[in-house]
Design a protein around this motif. Structure first.
Motif, PDB file in Angstrom:
ATOM      1  N   PHE A  28       0.811  -1.225   0.000  1.00 41.31           N
ATOM      2  CA  PHE A  28       0.000   0.000   0.000  1.00 41.31           C
ATOM      3  C   PHE A  28       0.837   1.264   0.000  1.00 41.31           C
ATOM      4  O   PHE A  28       0.400   2.299  -0.512  1.00 41.31           O
ATOM      5  CB  PHE A  28      -1.024  -0.027   1.137  1.00 41.31           C
ATOM      6  N   LEU A  29       2.037   1.162   0.530  1.00 39.65           N
ATOM      7  CA  LEU A  29       2.907   2.344   0.447  1.00 39.65           C
ATOM      8  C   LEU A  29       3.198   2.676  -1.017  1.00 39.65           C
ATOM      9  O   LEU A  29       3.179   3.838  -1.420  1.00 39.65           O
ATOM     10  CB  LEU A  29       4.213   2.097   1.209  1.00 39.65           C
ATOM     11  N   GLU A  30       3.428   1.637  -1.799  1.00 37.10           N
ATOM     12  CA  GLU A  30       3.673   1.856  -3.225  1.00 37.10           C
ATOM     13  C   GLU A  30       2.454   2.479  -3.904  1.00 37.10           C
ATOM     14  O   GLU A  30       2.579   3.380  -4.739  1.00 37.10           O
ATOM     15  CB  GLU A  30       4.042   0.534  -3.922  1.00 37.10           C
ATOM     16  N   LEU A  31       1.277   1.992  -3.519  1.00 36.64           N
ATOM     17  CA  LEU A  31       0.048   2.552  -4.123  1.00 36.64           C
ATOM     18  C   LEU A  31      -0.129   4.021  -3.747  1.00 36.64           C
ATOM     19  O   LEU A  31      -0.538   4.845  -4.570  1.00 36.64           O
ATOM     20  CB  LEU A  31      -1.187   1.745  -3.673  1.00 36.64           C
ATOM     21  N   VAL A  32       0.216   4.338  -2.505  1.00 43.08           N
ATOM     22  CA  VAL A  32       0.099   5.732  -2.053  1.00 43.08           C
ATOM     23  C   VAL A  32       1.136   6.594  -2.781  1.00 43.08           C
ATOM     24  O   VAL A  32       0.832   7.677  -3.290  1.00 43.08           O
ATOM     25  CB  VAL A  32       0.280   5.835  -0.523  1.00 43.08           C
ATOM     26  N   LYS A  33       2.354   6.080  -2.826  1.00 47.62           N
ATOM     27  CA  LYS A  33       3.432   6.847  -3.467  1.00 47.62           C
ATOM     28  C   LYS A  33       3.145   7.118  -4.940  1.00 47.62           C
ATOM     29  O   LYS A  33       3.442   8.181  -5.462  1.00 47.62           O
ATOM     30  CB  LYS A  33       4.750   6.064  -3.363  1.00 47.62           C
ATOM     31  N   SER A  34       2.573   6.121  -5.594  1.00 51.61           N
ATOM     32  CA  SER A  34       2.311   6.279  -7.030  1.00 51.61           C
ATOM     33  C   SER A  34       1.042   7.080  -7.292  1.00 51.61           C
ATOM     34  O   SER A  34       0.693   7.342  -8.442  1.00 51.61           O
ATOM     35  CB  SER A  34       2.213   4.901  -7.684  1.00 51.61           C
ATOM     36  N   GLY A  35       0.343   7.426  -6.223  1.00 59.80           N
ATOM     37  CA  GLY A  35      -0.864   8.234  -6.373  1.00 59.80           C
ATOM     38  C   GLY A  35      -2.084   7.426  -6.752  1.00 59.80           C
ATOM     39  O   GLY A  35      -3.147   7.985  -7.038  1.00 59.80           O
ATOM     40  N   LYS A  36      -1.942   6.095  -6.768  1.00 62.36           N
ATOM     41  CA  LYS A  36      -3.097   5.267  -7.148  1.00 62.36           C
ATOM     42  C   LYS A  36      -4.172   5.297  -6.074  1.00 62.36           C
ATOM     43  O   LYS A  36      -5.349   5.102  -6.366  1.00 62.36           O
ATOM     44  CB  LYS A  36      -2.645   3.831  -7.419  1.00 62.36           C
ATOM     45  N   ILE A  37      -3.746   5.462  -4.849  1.00 57.95           N
ATOM     46  CA  ILE A  37      -4.759   5.696  -3.807  1.00 57.95           C
ATOM     47  C   ILE A  37      -4.377   6.940  -3.005  1.00 57.95           C
ATOM     48  O   ILE A  37      -3.187   7.263  -2.869  1.00 57.95           O
ATOM     49  CB  ILE A  37      -4.946   4.483  -2.851  1.00 57.95           C
ATOM     50  N   LYS A  38      -5.398   7.598  -2.516  1.00 64.63           N
ATOM     51  CA  LYS A  38      -5.186   8.775  -1.684  1.00 64.63           C
ATOM     52  C   LYS A  38      -5.878   8.553  -0.347  1.00 64.63           C
ATOM     53  O   LYS A  38      -6.942   7.943  -0.303  1.00 64.63           O
ATOM     54  CB  LYS A  38      -5.741  10.015  -2.373  1.00 64.63           C
ATOM     55  N   LEU A  39      -5.249   9.061   0.688  1.00 59.63           N
ATOM     56  CA  LEU A  39      -5.803   8.838   2.020  1.00 59.63           C
ATOM     57  C   LEU A  39      -6.419  10.115   2.575  1.00 59.63           C
ATOM     58  O   LEU A  39      -5.854  11.203   2.446  1.00 59.63           O
ATOM     59  CB  LEU A  39      -4.694   8.344   2.969  1.00 59.63           C
ATOM     60  N   LYS A  40      -7.557   9.932   3.215  1.00 61.63           N
ATOM     61  CA  LYS A  40      -8.219  11.053   3.885  1.00 61.63           C
ATOM     62  C   LYS A  40      -7.592  11.233   5.267  1.00 61.63           C
ATOM     63  O   LYS A  40      -6.977  10.299   5.793  1.00 61.63           O
ATOM     64  CB  LYS A  40      -9.717  10.744   4.058  1.00 61.63           C
ATOM     65  N   PRO A  41      -7.795  12.369   5.899  1.00 59.86           N
ATOM     66  CA  PRO A  41      -7.242  12.565   7.238  1.00 59.86           C
ATOM     67  C   PRO A  41      -7.840  11.577   8.244  1.00 59.86           C
ATOM     68  O   PRO A  41      -9.022  11.247   8.172  1.00 59.86           O
ATOM     69  CB  PRO A  41      -7.609  14.003   7.600  1.00 59.86           C
TER      70      PRO A  41
ATOM     71  N   ALA B  12      -3.650  -0.840  17.251  1.00 62.26           N
ATOM     72  CA  ALA B  12      -4.321  -0.972  15.951  1.00 62.26           C
ATOM     73  C   ALA B  12      -3.351  -1.367  14.851  1.00 62.26           C
ATOM     74  O   ALA B  12      -2.223  -0.870  14.775  1.00 62.26           O
ATOM     75  CB  ALA B  12      -4.991   0.346  15.581  1.00 62.26           C
ATOM     76  N   ASP B  13      -3.825  -2.260  14.000  1.00 64.00           N
ATOM     77  CA  ASP B  13      -3.056  -2.612  12.806  1.00 64.00           C
ATOM     78  C   ASP B  13      -3.138  -1.444  11.823  1.00 64.00           C
ATOM     79  O   ASP B  13      -4.178  -0.778  11.731  1.00 64.00           O
ATOM     80  CB  ASP B  13      -3.663  -3.873  12.185  1.00 64.00           C
ATOM     81  N   ILE B  14      -2.076  -1.229  11.091  1.00 58.17           N
ATOM     82  CA  ILE B  14      -2.086  -0.134  10.111  1.00 58.17           C
ATOM     83  C   ILE B  14      -3.226  -0.336   9.113  1.00 58.17           C
ATOM     84  O   ILE B  14      -3.876   0.619   8.669  1.00 58.17           O
ATOM     85  CB  ILE B  14      -0.721  -0.039   9.379  1.00 58.17           C
ATOM     86  N   VAL B  15      -3.474  -1.589   8.798  1.00 56.28           N
ATOM     87  CA  VAL B  15      -4.567  -1.909   7.881  1.00 56.28           C
ATOM     88  C   VAL B  15      -5.898  -1.382   8.433  1.00 56.28           C
ATOM     89  O   VAL B  15      -6.704  -0.785   7.717  1.00 56.28           O
ATOM     90  CB  VAL B  15      -4.633  -3.443   7.676  1.00 56.28           C
ATOM     91  N   ASP B  16      -6.107  -1.604   9.720  1.00 54.45           N
ATOM     92  CA  ASP B  16      -7.343  -1.118  10.352  1.00 54.45           C
ATOM     93  C   ASP B  16      -7.426   0.407  10.323  1.00 54.45           C
ATOM     94  O   ASP B  16      -8.507   0.982  10.219  1.00 54.45           O
ATOM     95  CB  ASP B  16      -7.412  -1.586  11.814  1.00 54.45           C
TER      96      ASP B  16
ATOM     97  N   VAL C 148      -8.153   1.546   6.429  1.00 51.35           N
ATOM     98  CA  VAL C 148      -9.215   0.965   5.601  1.00 51.35           C
ATOM     99  C   VAL C 148     -10.330   1.958   5.261  1.00 51.35           C
ATOM    100  O   VAL C 148     -10.866   1.946   4.151  1.00 51.35           O
ATOM    101  CB  VAL C 148      -9.780  -0.320   6.256  1.00 51.35           C
ATOM    102  N   ASP C 149     -10.643   2.821   6.211  1.00 45.10           N
ATOM    103  CA  ASP C 149     -11.743   3.756   5.935  1.00 45.10           C
ATOM    104  C   ASP C 149     -11.256   5.096   5.401  1.00 45.10           C
ATOM    105  O   ASP C 149     -12.017   6.048   5.302  1.00 45.10           O
ATOM    106  CB  ASP C 149     -12.563   3.974   7.215  1.00 45.10           C
ATOM    107  N   LEU C 150      -9.964   5.174   5.106  1.00 48.20           N
ATOM    108  CA  LEU C 150      -9.411   6.473   4.709  1.00 48.20           C
ATOM    109  C   LEU C 150      -9.178   6.609   3.209  1.00 48.20           C
ATOM    110  O   LEU C 150      -8.748   7.657   2.735  1.00 48.20           O
ATOM    111  CB  LEU C 150      -8.075   6.719   5.434  1.00 48.20           C
ATOM    112  N   ILE C 151      -9.457   5.561   2.477  1.00 44.35           N
ATOM    113  CA  ILE C 151      -9.212   5.650   1.034  1.00 44.35           C
ATOM    114  C   ILE C 151     -10.271   6.534   0.391  1.00 44.35           C
ATOM    115  O   ILE C 151     -11.467   6.335   0.581  1.00 44.35           O
ATOM    116  CB  ILE C 151      -9.195   4.254   0.394  1.00 44.35           C
ATOM    117  N   GLU C 152      -9.800   7.516  -0.340  1.00 37.40           N
ATOM    118  CA  GLU C 152     -10.751   8.459  -0.970  1.00 37.40           C
ATOM    119  C   GLU C 152     -11.432   7.816  -2.159  1.00 37.40           C
ATOM    120  O   GLU C 152     -10.802   7.051  -2.893  1.00 37.40           O
ATOM    121  CB  GLU C 152      -9.976   9.700  -1.434  1.00 37.40           C
TER     122      GLU C 152
END
Lengths: 387, 468
Positions: free
Chosen positions: A255-268, A376-380, A383-387
């Motif tokens: 998921f770090l790769e997905l975030v870095k590549s901009g494929k996913i974005k995280l909400k606050p 908390a697991d990082i996954v947890d 999970v609800d932060l993906i835009e």
């Protein structure tokens, strides 16, 4: 399986000069603030830390100490966290040597070790005596992942049976990211605990079964959310059993790769949420994965990452590994409580981690000391932060 | 050990902290002293307070049980190896630390290691500027009991020079406090030489033979942040030796100074040269590695200039490679242990002091012994105070080769005898130093008398001084 060369093992054990640095070294320049969590959380006799354990191992192997269950207790009262290996100046790996000693002495009765192995071999999990429940979480997903795909989510026994919310979160995360993935119908246990506790031959048989299941799924990439599964599949299977594995990737790496590549974005996550990260031994010291989970946490808007006194290569263990949680649950929880206290000192609201097995034990530790910190697991967390 | 005695001990410390388990006893039968026979004790007890130590010694005295005090278990010359069926008193639970900022001192329990104390004092920008080679493992109390030294000793001397007072439990269970803390109204440790004879000194280097040190009060100093690392080359041993003396005479504040003979330096380079980033160099016959350290930068500049000047006056030259002393200093809490790991198997070590002017005599005898016995080994050392140089030759053996181990023991004993004749003095009063030495008879008799008075039942680490 690569046979254990006893002469080689004895030579390695003889490398220990009994300097004792593996007990409680505080070495500020290198970040060490104590070494052995078992020494720290017991009466602290020499048998509790690696120097004494190796003396016992040598005496047992040389026949100077009778091969009884009592005399092997110290060999199992260890989470194999590897902090001793990190600071040891000798040219051998004490933690790895102890693991091999357990295998060489596996004919000495040990009910806990053997019960775990029998369960894994017969029911594909170390927790219960039947196969029920390990995949129940799938039914709660609201969608049914296939059993064959290029990407396999190998969820592991602890997430599946003890922390199903994490397994569900991982699956939902993959779906939200648009990743097509499979989940095995009858996932075998990775067998990590069998390797750690000395049931190597059985572990090899089990490993072949795991590989077969993965191959049947057609997966080219196996995603894991457990640090123990990660180390076992990525490192132990090829090195100990000469198995050729597909790509094994941890969720945080993926998921770090997905975030870095901009494929996913995280909400606050919130405003100024203070989080500290616990390094699982199997991921950190074993595989050198220190920055990826931290980078992923830092990528969450609103998160302030704070470090515990010991972190990365010098991080104190949660106390769950090496079979210790089964062998001596009370000690294991005390060690976890100690780690929770360390986390509390940072002022963090959350101890993030990347291993359900660590999470489970840290939660037990938090409960032991009535800590209000959230584990908390990082996954947890994401999970609800993906835009 | 008799169960009644074990029960009495358990009543003092609690069942959790006393053990007669076979596996536990095995692990206390030896220490970091490789090359010494292991001896299994009868019980191990871990007191949690000075009063518990006192109560334990009362029991031991009553039943005349030999007692071996132990803390880090890192001593290298057999100091903490117990007696058969004896009692090991392990002191690692004594963890109190009190900093007396205004008195420039700190008091630590017998379970506190140098590494732990150093981290705490760093918060105050202070330090105890002596780092024994096992600083991450050994306790201050244990180090005082053997009168150790290490990096920092060049400027500050052996650990004894730091000590302001000791809390000691005598064999009969009496608790005494030496130094200013002997006065319960004193604000803390600020002077060692209080109330007459230096009783503190009686226990320093006593190897637990007169009582158990339960806490140590030592001096603290402002932490040095200005360093300079340099190497100086000389062609003769006499020049190099003279350089060390002149550094002292001129009040140059060298924290760590070592003389390396060419072949020893080659050995060192093989071990740690690459890791320390030391460039390849045609080293001279003698290299002096120097870490200068000052609280004030102007003082440091002055030291650098003067050291260079002295070097040239002695027909030496400034080599200009600072990575060697920097590596030594930065790695000071573990560098020596690492050196042995990098090159040896197990070892016997023979700590001793020479005056710098006699540096060459130790080297000569060490090489002669290694040649005679065809042994692998090396030696290193450092200037260790006002007028002394601390040597620690290592003699290596394969732990799986009993014959080689016995050869090392024999060589070790002969080396001690040879060094004694050169005028060398040891930290410890070991039998291999003083056996058959007629000239020290009166000195030894006095020690025997003191031991008899303080420990009439001879329970405290009996035999540590040989037949005494």
């Amino acid at each position: 399986m690569t046979e254990i060369d006893l002469d080689d093992l004895m030579e390695n054990l003889a490398q220990c000069r009994r300097c004792g640095i593996c007990r409680d070294a505080v070495y500020e320049d290198m970040g060490f603030d104590g070494i052995c969590p078992v020494w720290k959380n017991t009466a602290g006799f020499e048998t509790s830390f690696m120097r004494g354990k190796l003396m016992i191992a040598i005496a047992l192997l040389e026949g100077r100490l009778e091969k009884t269950s009592d005399n092997t207790e110290a060999l199992y009262a260890c989470s194999l966290c590897g902090n001793c290996t990190e600071i040891c100046a000798a040219e051998f790996d004490p933690k790895e040597s102890l693991e091999l000693v357990r295998a060489v002495l596996s004919d000495i009765p040990n009910e806990v070790r053997d019960t775990l192995a029998e369960r894994i071999l017969t029911t594909n999990n170390p927790y219960v005596t039947d196969k029920k429940g390990k995949r129940d979480w799938v039914a709660e997903l609201g969608f049914e992942p296939p059993t064959k795909a290029d990407t396999l989510y190998y969820f592991g026994c602890t997430a599946g049976m003890k922390l199903p919310e994490t397994a569900k979160a991982a699956a939902r995360l993959l779906k939200a990211a648009g990743i097509e993935f499979a989940v095995l119908e009858d996932e075998p246990c990775c067998g990590s605990v069998m390797i750690r506790t000395g049931r190597l031959q059985d572990a090899e048989e089990n490993a072949k079964k795991v590989l077969e299941s993965i191959q049947e799924s057609g997966a080219k990439t196996v995603l894991v959310s457990c640090a123990g599964c990660l180390k076992t599949l990525r490192k132990d299977y090829p090195e100990k059993f000469n198995l050729s594995m597909p790509k094994i990737v941890h969720f945080v790496e993926y998921f770090l790769e997905l975030v870095k590549s901009g494929k996913i974005k995280l909400k606050p996550l919130g405003k100024n949420v203070k989080i500290t990260y616990h390094d699982p031994c199997h991921m950190g010291r074993e595989l050198g994965i220190y920055e990826e989970p931290r980078d992923l946490l830092k990528a969450i808007p609103g998160v302030e990452l704070v470090e515990m006194e010991t972190n990365r290569r010098a991080a104190m263990c949660c106390g769950a590994g090496g079979g210790l949680r089964s062998y001596d649950p009370e000690l294991s929880k005390k060690i976890a409580a100690d780690r929770v206290r360390e986390a509390e000192e940072t002022g963090a609201e959350i101890i993030a981690n990347a291993c359900p097995f660590c999470e489970q034990n840290l939660e037990s530790g938090a409960k032991l000391i009535d800590s209000s910190i959230r584990v908390a697991d990082i996954v947890d967390l994401i999970v609800d932060l993906i835009e | 050990m008799d169960q009644r005695i074990v029960d009495e001990l358990a009543r003092i410390v609690g069942n959790e902290f006393v053990s007669t388990r076979e596996d536990v006893l095995l692990t206390y039968s030896a220490s970091a002293s490789t090359g010494y026979e292991s001896v299994q004790p009868g019980a191990v007890v871990k007191p949690g307070s000075t009063q518990e130590v006192a109560d334990i010694l009362k029991v031991a005295n009553k039943y005349k049980i030999p007692v071996t005090p132990r803390s880090g278990g890192s001593s290298l010359q057999g100091e903490a190896i117990p007696k058969p069926d004896g009692l090991v008193v392990e002191l690692l639970r004594l963890k109190d630390i009190t900093v007396f900022e205004e008195l420039r001192s700190v008091r630590v329990g017998a379970g506190i290691t140098f590494g732990k104390l150093d981290k705490l004092l760093n918060q105050y920008d202070l330090w105890v500027p002596i780092y024994p080679e096992s600083a991450l493992v050994c306790t201050l109390a244990g180090n005082v009991a053997v009168n150790g030294a290490g990096p920092g000793s060049t400027a500050y001397g052996c650990i004894a020079e730091m000590v302001l007072g000791l809390e000691v439990v005598l064999p009969d269970g009496t608790i005494i406090q030496t130094g200013t803390e002997g006065n319960p109204n004193a604000p803390g440790p600020f002077l060692r030489y209080a109330f007459g004879p230096d009783l503190t000194g009686l226990f320093i280097g006593s190897l637990g033979s007169l009582g158990i040190i339960t806490s140590v009060s030592v001096k603290t100093f402002k932490r040095v942040h200005h360093f300079h690392y340099e190497t100086y080359g000389f062609e003769t041993k006499q020049q190099a030796e003279r350089f060390l003396i002149e550094l002292k005479q001129n009040e140059i504040h060298a924290l760590f100074v070592s003389i390396y003979e060419g072949k020893i330096l080659d050995f060192f380079m093989d071990m740690l040269g690459e890791e320390y980033g030391i460039p390849k160099h045609e080293w001279p016959a003698l290299t002096v590695s120097v870490t200068l350290g000052r609280v004030r930068e102007d003082q440091l500049k002055s030291d650098i200039k003067l050291a260079k000047q002295i070097c040239k006056q002695l027909e030496g030259h400034v080599i200009g490679i600072g990575e060697l002393p920097k590596g030594e200093w930065d790695d000071r809490m573990r560098t020596f242990a690492r050196s042995s790991y990098a090159h040896g198997w197990h070892w016997r070590i023979l700590y001793h002091h020479q005056p710098p002017s006699n540096w060459h005599r130790s080297i000569e005898e060490i090489w002669a012994i290694m040649d005679k016995y065809h042994l692998l080994g090396h030696t290193a050392g450092f200037q260790s105070g006002h007028g002394s140089y601390n040597y620690y030759p290592h003699l290596y053996f394969d732990p799986q080769d009993k014959e080689e181990e016995m050869k090392v023991r024999e060589a070790h004993k002969e080396l001690a005898q040879r060094l004694f004749k050169t005028g060398a003095v040891p930290f410890k009063l070991a039998p291999y130093w003083i056996e058959d030495v007629e000239e020290m008879k009166d000195y030894l008799n006095l020690i025997k008398t003191l031991k008899r008075v303080i420990d009439p039942n001879n329970i405290m680490n009996p035999g540590i001084f040989g037949d005494m």
